[in-house]
Design an enzyme around this catalytic site. Structure first.
Site, PDB file in Angstrom:
ATOM      1  CG  HIS A 133     -35.593 -58.637  11.710  1.00 21.95           C
ATOM      2  ND1 HIS A 133     -36.438 -59.727  11.713  1.00 21.95           N
ATOM      3  CD2 HIS A 133     -35.760 -58.040  10.508  1.00 21.95           C
ATOM      4  CE1 HIS A 133     -37.093 -59.778  10.561  1.00 21.95           C
ATOM      5  NE2 HIS A 133     -36.703 -58.763   9.815  1.00 21.95           N
ATOM      6  CG  HIS A 183     -34.607 -69.478   9.034  1.00 21.38           C
ATOM      7  ND1 HIS A 183     -35.247 -68.397   8.492  1.00 21.38           N
ATOM      8  CD2 HIS A 183     -35.048 -70.562   8.341  1.00 21.38           C
ATOM      9  CE1 HIS A 183     -36.038 -68.800   7.500  1.00 21.38           C
ATOM     10  NE2 HIS A 183     -35.932 -70.125   7.387  1.00 21.38           N
ATOM     11  CB  CYS A 187     -40.066 -60.719  12.594  1.00 25.83           C
ATOM     12  SG  CYS A 187     -39.006 -62.152  12.400  1.00 25.83           S
ATOM     13  CG  ASP A 244     -38.956 -76.238  11.397  1.00 22.18           C
ATOM     14  OD1 ASP A 244     -38.296 -75.480  10.657  1.00 22.18           O
ATOM     15  OD2 ASP A 244     -40.187 -76.447  11.238  1.00 22.18           O
ATOM     16  N   GLY A 285     -37.734 -71.280  -1.200  1.00 23.25           N
ATOM     17  CA  GLY A 285     -38.477 -71.892  -0.097  1.00 23.25           C
ATOM     18  C   GLY A 285     -38.507 -71.082   1.177  1.00 23.25           C
TER      19      GLY A 285
HETATM   20  P1  DGP Z   1     -38.146 -71.400   5.643  1.00 25.10           P
HETATM   21  O1  DGP Z   1     -39.200 -72.091   4.838  1.00 25.10           O
HETATM   22  O2  DGP Z   1     -36.722 -71.699   5.198  1.00 25.10           O
HETATM   23  O3  DGP Z   1     -38.415 -69.918   5.766  1.00 25.10           O
HETATM   24  O4  DGP Z   1     -38.252 -72.022   7.099  1.00 25.10           O
HETATM   25  C1  DGP Z   1     -39.086 -71.523   8.090  1.00 25.10           C
HETATM   26  C2  DGP Z   1     -39.273 -72.620   9.083  1.00 25.10           C
HETATM   27  O5  DGP Z   1     -39.792 -72.036  10.271  1.00 25.10           O
HETATM   28  C3  DGP Z   1     -40.242 -73.706   8.681  1.00 25.10           C
HETATM   29  O6  DGP Z   1     -39.555 -74.943   8.548  1.00 25.10           O
HETATM   30  C4  DGP Z   1     -41.268 -73.764   9.795  1.00 25.10           C
HETATM   31  C5  DGP Z   1     -40.616 -72.975  10.902  1.00 25.10           C
HETATM   32  N1  DGP Z   1     -41.539 -72.202  11.711  1.00 25.10           N
HETATM   33  C6  DGP Z   1     -42.456 -71.305  11.259  1.00 25.10           C
HETATM   34  N2  DGP Z   1     -43.129 -70.779  12.293  1.00 25.10           N
HETATM   35  C7  DGP Z   1     -42.617 -71.354  13.425  1.00 25.10           C
HETATM   36  C8  DGP Z   1     -42.912 -71.211  14.810  1.00 25.10           C
HETATM   37  O7  DGP Z   1     -43.772 -70.449  15.253  1.00 25.10           O
HETATM   38  N3  DGP Z   1     -42.181 -71.980  15.668  1.00 25.10           N
HETATM   39  C9  DGP Z   1     -41.201 -72.838  15.238  1.00 25.10           C
HETATM   40  N4  DGP Z   1     -40.549 -73.540  16.165  1.00 25.10           N
HETATM   41  N5  DGP Z   1     -40.904 -72.979  13.930  1.00 25.10           N
HETATM   42  C10 DGP Z   1     -41.607 -72.255  13.046  1.00 25.10           C
END
Ligand code: DGP
Length: 114
Positions: free
Chosen positions: A48, A100, A6, A32, A93
């Protein structure tokens, strides 16, 4: 996906860098990587949990803590409007299967979201 693979567990364990804005025993909040608004934070439990589908009577305190932290960050960052989003499963989505909460702010939000 289990916690070994994860990406958010890796962020919790500092195996992957992130821009952390808050950390305590149970929660982590970080920026993000692909911001959808001028302020776009992710608030996650360190434990988790796959999604809101795994929230139940025995672990629902974590949902309250996430919202409480969002409120606290809203005050700290002086946000007068913000949106909290929990995407659950693909059609909604969700792309990362570790619970989160998106905290989005700094621009006009539309409703319905589409
Ligand atoms: P969701 O689509 O609701 O599962 O949102 C996942 C979010 O996680 C998306 O907006 C991008 C963010 N994300 C994915 N990988 C990483 C990462 O490695 N670092 C950070 N800071 N955010 C990430």
């Amino acid at each position: 996906m289990n916690s070994d693979s994860c990406i958010f567990c890796k962020i919790v364990n500092k195996e992957i860098p992130s821009e952390i804005v808050h950390e305590d025993d149970e929660l982590l909040a970080f920026r993000d990587i692909s911001p959808q608004a001028p302020v776009h934070l992710l608030i996650i439990p360190k434990q988790h949990i796959k999604s809101t589908e795994e929230i139940n009577d025995s672990n629902c305190h974590i949902a309250g803590k996430i919202i409480s932290l969002a409120s606290s960050l809203g005050r700290k960052l002086k946000l007068n409007s913000y949106r909290l989003v929990f995407n659950t499963n693909e059609s909604a989505g969700q792309t990362v299967f570790h619970l989160h909460c998106h905290l989005l702010a700094g621009r006009q939000m539309n409703w319905p979201p589409g």
